[in-house]
Structures are given as structure tokens and as C-alpha cells.
Design an enzyme around this catalytic site. Structure first.
Site, PDB file in Angstrom:
ATOM      1  N   ARG A  25      -8.980  10.599  -5.777  1.00 28.26           N
ATOM      2  CA  ARG A  25     -10.126  11.266  -6.409  1.00 28.26           C
ATOM      3  C   ARG A  25     -10.129  12.784  -6.179  1.00 28.26           C
ATOM      4  NH1 ARG A  25     -14.280   6.871  -4.133  1.00 28.26           N
ATOM      5  NH2 ARG A  25     -12.470   6.533  -2.786  1.00 28.26           N
ATOM      6  N   LYS A  32      -5.187  14.639   1.172  1.00 31.20           N
ATOM      7  CA  LYS A  32      -6.641  14.830   1.282  1.00 31.20           C
ATOM      8  C   LYS A  32      -7.041  15.341   2.668  1.00 31.20           C
ATOM      9  CE  LYS A  32      -9.537  11.240   1.392  1.00 31.20           C
ATOM     10  NZ  LYS A  32     -10.350  10.147   0.833  1.00 31.20           N
ATOM     11  N   THR A  88      -6.583  -0.749   4.560  1.00 33.23           N
ATOM     12  CA  THR A  88      -6.848  -0.191   5.893  1.00 33.23           C
ATOM     13  C   THR A  88      -6.266  -1.079   7.000  1.00 33.23           C
ATOM     14  OG1 THR A  88      -9.029  -1.254   5.761  1.00 33.23           O
ATOM     15  CG2 THR A  88      -8.945   1.087   5.272  1.00 33.23           C
ATOM     16  N   ASP A 113     -10.681  11.331   6.939  1.00 38.87           N
ATOM     17  CA  ASP A 113     -11.509  12.021   5.951  1.00 38.87           C
ATOM     18  C   ASP A 113     -13.003  11.945   6.279  1.00 38.87           C
ATOM     19  OD1 ASP A 113     -11.918   9.357   5.467  1.00 38.87           O
ATOM     20  OD2 ASP A 113     -11.523   9.448   3.313  1.00 38.87           O
ATOM     21  N   ASN A 180     -20.938  -0.461   7.372  1.00 39.02           N
ATOM     22  CA  ASN A 180     -19.813  -0.129   8.247  1.00 39.02           C
ATOM     23  C   ASN A 180     -19.411   1.314   7.985  1.00 39.02           C
ATOM     24  OD1 ASN A 180     -17.320  -0.017   9.564  1.00 39.02           O
ATOM     25  ND2 ASN A 180     -16.238  -1.024   7.857  1.00 39.02           N
ATOM     26  N   ARG A 343      -2.379  43.672   8.924  1.00 35.85           N
ATOM     27  CA  ARG A 343      -1.537  42.474   8.821  1.00 35.85           C
ATOM     28  C   ARG A 343      -1.141  41.981  10.218  1.00 35.85           C
ATOM     29  NH1 ARG A 343       2.816  44.845   5.019  1.00 35.85           N
ATOM     30  NH2 ARG A 343       3.893  42.912   5.609  1.00 35.85           N
ATOM     31  N   ASN A 396       9.807  52.229   7.215  1.00 30.47           N
ATOM     32  CA  ASN A 396      10.374  51.299   8.201  1.00 30.47           C
ATOM     33  C   ASN A 396      11.499  50.425   7.657  1.00 30.47           C
ATOM     34  OD1 ASN A 396       8.539  49.951   6.540  1.00 30.47           O
ATOM     35  ND2 ASN A 396       8.112  48.402   8.091  1.00 30.47           N
TER      36      ASN A 396
HETATM   37  C1  UD1 Z   1     -13.687   1.517   4.279  1.00 34.62           C
HETATM   38  C2  UD1 Z   1     -14.157   0.152   4.806  1.00 34.62           C
HETATM   39  C3  UD1 Z   1     -15.640  -0.030   4.482  1.00 34.62           C
HETATM   40  C4  UD1 Z   1     -16.447   1.130   5.040  1.00 34.62           C
HETATM   41  C5  UD1 Z   1     -15.892   2.462   4.556  1.00 34.62           C
HETATM   42  C6  UD1 Z   1     -16.565   3.597   5.266  1.00 34.62           C
HETATM   43  C7  UD1 Z   1     -12.224  -1.330   4.635  1.00 34.62           C
HETATM   44  C8  UD1 Z   1     -11.617  -2.470   3.893  1.00 34.62           C
HETATM   45  N1  UD1 Z   1     -13.407  -0.909   4.201  1.00 34.62           N
HETATM   46  O1  UD1 Z   1     -13.770   1.460   2.863  1.00 34.62           O
HETATM   47  O2  UD1 Z   1     -16.120  -1.254   5.039  1.00 34.62           O
HETATM   48  O3  UD1 Z   1     -17.807   0.995   4.671  1.00 34.62           O
HETATM   49  O4  UD1 Z   1     -14.485   2.550   4.820  1.00 34.62           O
HETATM   50  O5  UD1 Z   1     -16.172   4.840   4.738  1.00 34.62           O
HETATM   51  O6  UD1 Z   1     -11.661  -0.880   5.614  1.00 34.62           O
HETATM   52  N2  UD1 Z   1      -6.081   4.336   4.326  1.00 34.62           N
HETATM   53  C9  UD1 Z   1      -4.761   4.265   4.663  1.00 34.62           C
HETATM   54  N3  UD1 Z   1      -3.962   3.356   4.041  1.00 34.62           N
HETATM   55  C10 UD1 Z   1      -4.435   2.503   3.115  1.00 34.62           C
HETATM   56  C11 UD1 Z   1      -5.796   2.573   2.767  1.00 34.62           C
HETATM   57  C12 UD1 Z   1      -6.595   3.499   3.383  1.00 34.62           C
HETATM   58  O7  UD1 Z   1      -4.288   5.021   5.517  1.00 34.62           O
HETATM   59  O8  UD1 Z   1      -3.642   1.690   2.623  1.00 34.62           O
HETATM   60  C13 UD1 Z   1      -6.946   5.316   4.992  1.00 34.62           C
HETATM   61  C14 UD1 Z   1      -7.493   6.346   4.036  1.00 34.62           C
HETATM   62  O9  UD1 Z   1      -6.637   7.467   3.963  1.00 34.62           O
HETATM   63  C15 UD1 Z   1      -8.832   6.689   4.666  1.00 34.62           C
HETATM   64  C16 UD1 Z   1      -9.247   5.410   5.403  1.00 34.62           C
HETATM   65  O10 UD1 Z   1      -8.058   4.644   5.543  1.00 34.62           O
HETATM   66  O11 UD1 Z   1      -8.701   7.720   5.616  1.00 34.62           O
HETATM   67  C17 UD1 Z   1     -10.341   4.605   4.675  1.00 34.62           C
HETATM   68  O12 UD1 Z   1      -9.819   4.165   3.434  1.00 34.62           O
HETATM   69  P1  UD1 Z   1     -10.708   4.079   2.116  1.00 34.62           P
HETATM   70  O13 UD1 Z   1      -9.863   3.574   1.027  1.00 34.62           O
HETATM   71  O14 UD1 Z   1     -11.424   5.360   1.902  1.00 34.62           O
HETATM   72  O15 UD1 Z   1     -11.740   2.908   2.537  1.00 34.62           O
HETATM   73  P2  UD1 Z   1     -13.122   2.596   1.848  1.00 34.62           P
HETATM   74  O16 UD1 Z   1     -12.906   1.913   0.566  1.00 34.62           O
HETATM   75  O17 UD1 Z   1     -13.956   3.810   1.857  1.00 34.62           O
HETATM   76 CA    CA Z   2     -13.530   6.170   2.106  1.00 37.81          CA
END
Ligand code: UD1
Ligand code: CA
Length: 467
Positions: A25, A32, A88, A113, A180, A343, A396
């Protein structure tokens, strides 16, 4: 029955930062977590909170644009690579080796993030996690509009049963306002065994880290929660509009603290100050000023308008007007600007002047030295009390190499002089205006290096130009 052994809570905790996601996004080629919030990358905010909270070693899960993230964090942490973004839970699986090394500790899981998380929240949640002896502690919040977040589904006895994602929730579950935040503490051994049992039977066909909570509950472990009241602290940044909104909140907090500590900020909306900057009382920040990095500003300075300071140290009572400086040190009672550019690598002693339209690079000024107007001074060492008059420059660069100019104490360089480096002007020497100096000027001597003036009397009358 618990399907794991160990997991004794000890005082230390390690951490995993999730930073592998595409951040689609943001619509950006960049990662990001490297987007800047008040000139500091998002992930650096998270790391600062972690360190301040007393966390031990940490591991960052990297995926999308990982070369940039690894380069940025080089030497600070371990990395786990997630080639494909399968959720995640999958991201945490990639850090199994790290978890195994910390088998007997607790581990915090954070998102790269969510920049405004505070050390106090991390400390508080860890304390609660330790005291309760829970296998997992979820940091939660209550939201009037919980849309998009995972919901905390509780057992009839009030304990946490599981976390349900928005896309998997029933109408009833969607009404739950307890969410969460995506930040957790786990007993490492409990997490490791839960990871082995994650499945992808959900709306997104992903490995959800949140399912580790259901698994721990189901297998007889204990899940606790730690509720934060200030939800802005837990806001995740998914697009540039959210980044802007969070920056407004972060700026407001920072500026209020600065103003309460004695700093005047004339226009909050056009001023940007890094959270790592230090500014002493009675300093005034004028509009359109950007203060980046670990800039330190002393007492009673006036900075701005229209100025940029990036990793610069200013002494007390400095006037820094409509100019820019980076990676340099400037003493007390110095006047800079308007329209000057300092600088990297400059070191300006007390009582100096870097006046209008002066560019400096790797330049050292002794006490009271002045370059009041229109100069370029690069790769140069000026002693104390030097006058570097209008329009003088150090030459210089010979097209291949850079050379040094040395000007000793109390030397006087007249207007429009070229100093062709390498060259030295000794103590108290004078250089006549308009000279191009290529050899050493001895102590207290006068050097003149220009052609003599010749005059042709009545030339205009004879020229015939006015016929
Ligand atoms: C997640 C939680 C949700 C919570 C929310 C809070 C899960 C399944 N859900 O959802 O319950 O309310 O955060 O903000 O965990 N990332 C990776 N690899 C991946 C996917 C994500 O490294 O394959 C990282 C992203 O870069 C980010 C973080 O994990 O920093 C969270 O991922 P995101 O996709 O934003 O989770 P949400 O859908 O927001
Ligand atoms: Ca998120």
C-alpha cells in the site's frame, strides 16, 4: 497437555522484528520499514524502544527489499530471510534458529511498521508476562472501530481462546472491540512448538502467527493479555496517509516535551525535529526548519528560518539563519548565513562568522575567524583570527586530486583571492586583493600576485566608440 518442555521465564528477553512484508500500500520501490518518520526510519523507532526497554539480542525477519533493510541494520542484529511472504507465522518460522538459541528465554514479537510503541509498554507487558507465568502474553487494546484487526476471542471463563482475523470472523466476533495489536511476549519454547503446528486453513491461506495463541490455549498452555490505553502507540503504518497521521502525533508529543523543556518553536507545522536531536533551553526555532539525525543545539541559539541541520553540533548563542549544515561541529557565538552551506567534516570554533553565500567542506576554523561573504573554503585549515574576505576561494581540486590549504593565525586574505592548493599562508601574512596564490606566503609578509594596473589617459575620446 503441553507438548513442550522448558520455557522457564528468565529476566532477559530477546526479540523478533517482522519486516518482511511487501508494504504494497506504500506503492514504493523502497522497503516500508525504511520510510522516515520525523527523519528517522520506522524500524529505528522500534529498535530504539526495544533497546530502551532492556531487551537483549534481536533478529529481524527480512523479505521484500531485504538488501536495503540489511544494509541499514548491518551490525545491529541477526537476520532471518523470508523468501516468500506466506504470513506472519511463516515469518517467525524463518527465525527458528534464532529462537532455538534463546530457548530458555521469553521472546517479544514486534512489527517493524509500528513505530510509536514505547519502552514503558514493552517493560509493562514483559513484567505482566513474567508475573503471570503465562506462555504467551498478547498486547491488546480496545477500539471503538476495531475493523481490520484480529479480535481477541475469550472462553466463558474469561481466558483467551484464540485470535480471529477480520476476514475469518463471524458477525458475532466482528463485534468484539478487544483487538490484537500484533505485539506479543512468548516463552520461546512454547512459541517454537506452536510454530510446528501452524496451518494455512484460513481466508488468506497464510500461516497466521495469531494461531500460535489458539494452539497454546488448546494444548493446556496459558495466554495472558496486557492492555494499552493509548492506541496511537500501537498504530501500524500501511500507507502514506497513515504515515502522515502518525507523524502529526509523534511531532506533537516531541514538540510539547521540547517546549516544556524551554525551547521556543515558532511554527509547529513547518518545523521538523528528529527524536534523536537535543536542544537546550532558550533556543528559538524559526519556521521552515528541519533538524535531522543526532543534531545537538546549545542554549540561546536562533535557528532558522528555512534551515536544515543534519547531525550537527551547535554551541550556545549561535545564529543559524537560512542555511544548511551536515555532519559538522560549530562552536558558541558563531553567526551563520544567510544562504550558506556547511558540508560534512567542518569544525568551526567559537566566535566565528560564516556569513552570506559561503560554502564550506572539510574546513576547520580557529577561534574568531571570519568568512563574511561569498566564499568557497574546502579541504582547508584556518587558524584563529583569520580574515577571509569577500569572494575568496580555495582552489582545492586539480581535476584529479583534492589538495589542502593552510592559513595560519591572524592572516588576512584580501577580497577575491584564489588560493591554489596545496598552499600555506603563514601567521599574520597579508594577501593582496585579487591575487592568485600558488606558493607559501611567509610570516607577516605581503603577497601580491596580480598584474599591475596600466592606465591609458583619454582612451575613451580616442576610441571612436561614441561617434
Ligand atoms: C496482524 C495480525 C492481526 C493484528 C494486526 C495488528 C496476523 C495474522 N494478524 O495483521 O491480528 O490485529 O497485525 O496490526 O498476524 N510480515 C512479514 N511476512 C509476512 C507477512 C507479514 O514479515 O509474510 C510482517 C509485515 O512486514 C509487518 C507485520 O509482519 O511488519 C504484520 O503484517 P501485516 O500483514 O501488516 O499484518 P496485519 O494484517 O496487519
Ligand atoms: Ca499491519
Amino acid at each position: 497437555m503441553k507438548s513442550y518442555e522448558g520455557g522457564i521465564t528468565v529476566d532477559k528477553y530477546s526479540a523478533i522484528i517482522l519486516a518482511g512484508g511487501k508494504g504494497s500500500r506504500m506503492k514504493s520501490e523502497n522497503s516500508k520499514v525504511l520510510f522516515e518518520l520525523l527523519s528517522k526510519p520506522l524500524i529505528d523507532w522500534v529498535i530504539a524502544a526495544l533497546k530502551e526497554s532492556g531487551a537483549g539480542e534481536f533478529c529481524t525477519v527480512v523479505g521484500h527489499r531485504r538488501e536495503l533493510v540489511c544494509e541499514h541494520l548491518k551490525g545491529q542484529c541477526e537476520f532471518a530471510v523470508q523468501e516468500e511472504q506466506l504470513g506472519t507465522g511463516h515469518a517467525v518460522m524463518m527465525a527458528r534458529d534464532f529462537l532455538k538459541k534463546h530457548q530458555d528465554e521469553s521472546v517479544a514479537i514486534l512489527s517493524g511498521d509500528v513505530p510509536l510503541i514505547t519502552p514503558e509498554t514493552l517493560k509493562g507487558a514483559f513484567e505482566a508476562h513474567k508475573e503471570s507465568g503465562a506462555d504467551a502474553t498478547v498486547i491488546t487494546a480496545r477500539l471503538s472501530d476495531p475493523f481490520g484487526y484480529g479480535r481477541i476471542a475469550r472462553n466463558p471463563d474469561g481466558g483467551v481462546e484464540k485470535i480471529v482475523e477480520q476476514r475469518d470472523a463471524t458477525e458475532e466476533q466482528k463485534k468484539i472491540d478487544e483487538i490484537n495489536t500484533g505485539t506479543y511476549f512468548f516463552k520461546t519454547a512454547a512459541l517454537l512448538s506452536a510454530l510446528d503446528n501452524l496451518k494455512t486453513d484460513n481466508a488468506q491461506n497464510e500461516y497466521y502467527l495469531t494461531d500460535a495463541i489458539a494452539y497454546i490455549n488448546k494444548t493446556g498452555g496459558r495466554v495472558g493479555t496486557y492492555e494499552v490505553s493509548d492506541i496511537t502507540e500501537m498504530t501500524g503504518i500501511n500507507d502514506r496517509a497513515q504515515l502522515y497521521d502518525v507523524s502529526v502525533v509523534a511531532k506533537e508529543r516531541l514538540f510539547t516535551a521540547l517546549m516544556k523543556s524551554g525551547v521556543t518553536i515558532m511554527d509547529k507545522s513547518s518545523t521538523f525535529i528528529s527524536p534523536d536531536a537535543e536542544i537546550a533551553p532558550d533556543t528559538v526555532i524559526l519556521p521552515c526548519t528541519i533538524i535531522k539525525g543526532r543534531t545537538k543545539i546549545g542554549r540561546a541559539c536562533t535557528v532558522g528560518p528555512n534551515s536544515v541541520l543534519d547531525n550537527v553540533t551547535l554551541g550556545d548563542k549561535v545564529t543559524f539563519n537560512a542555511s544548511q549544515a551536515a555532519d559538522s561541529v560549530i562552536g558558541s557565538n558563531v553567526k551563520v548565513g544567510p544562504f550558506s552551506h556547511i558540508r560534512p567534516g567542518c569544525d568551526i570554533a567559537d566566535d566565528c562568522k560564516v556569513g552570506a553565500y559561503v560554502e564550506l567542506k572539510k574546513a576547520k576554523f580557529g577561534r574568531g575567524t571570519k568568512a563574511p561573504h561569498l566564499s568557497y573554503i574546502g579541504d582547508a585549515e584556518l587558524g584563529s583570527g583569520v580574515n577571509f574576505a569577500c569572494g575568496c576561494i580555495t582552489v582545492n581540486y586539480d581535476g584529479k586530486n583534492k589538495h589542502k590549504t593552510i592559513i595560519k593565525d591572524k592572516a588576512f586574505i584580501g577580497c577575491n583571492v584564489n588560493l591554489v592548493a596545496p598552499v600555506t599562508v603563514e601567521d599574520g601574512a597579508y594577501v593582496a586583493a585579487g591575487s592568485t596564490i600558488t606558493d607559501t606566503v611567509p610570516r607577516r609578509a605581503l603577497a601580491i600576485a596580480r598584474s599591475r594596473q596600466s592606465v591609458k589617459p583619454g582612451w575613451r575620446d580616442k576610441s571612436g566608440l561614441e561617434k
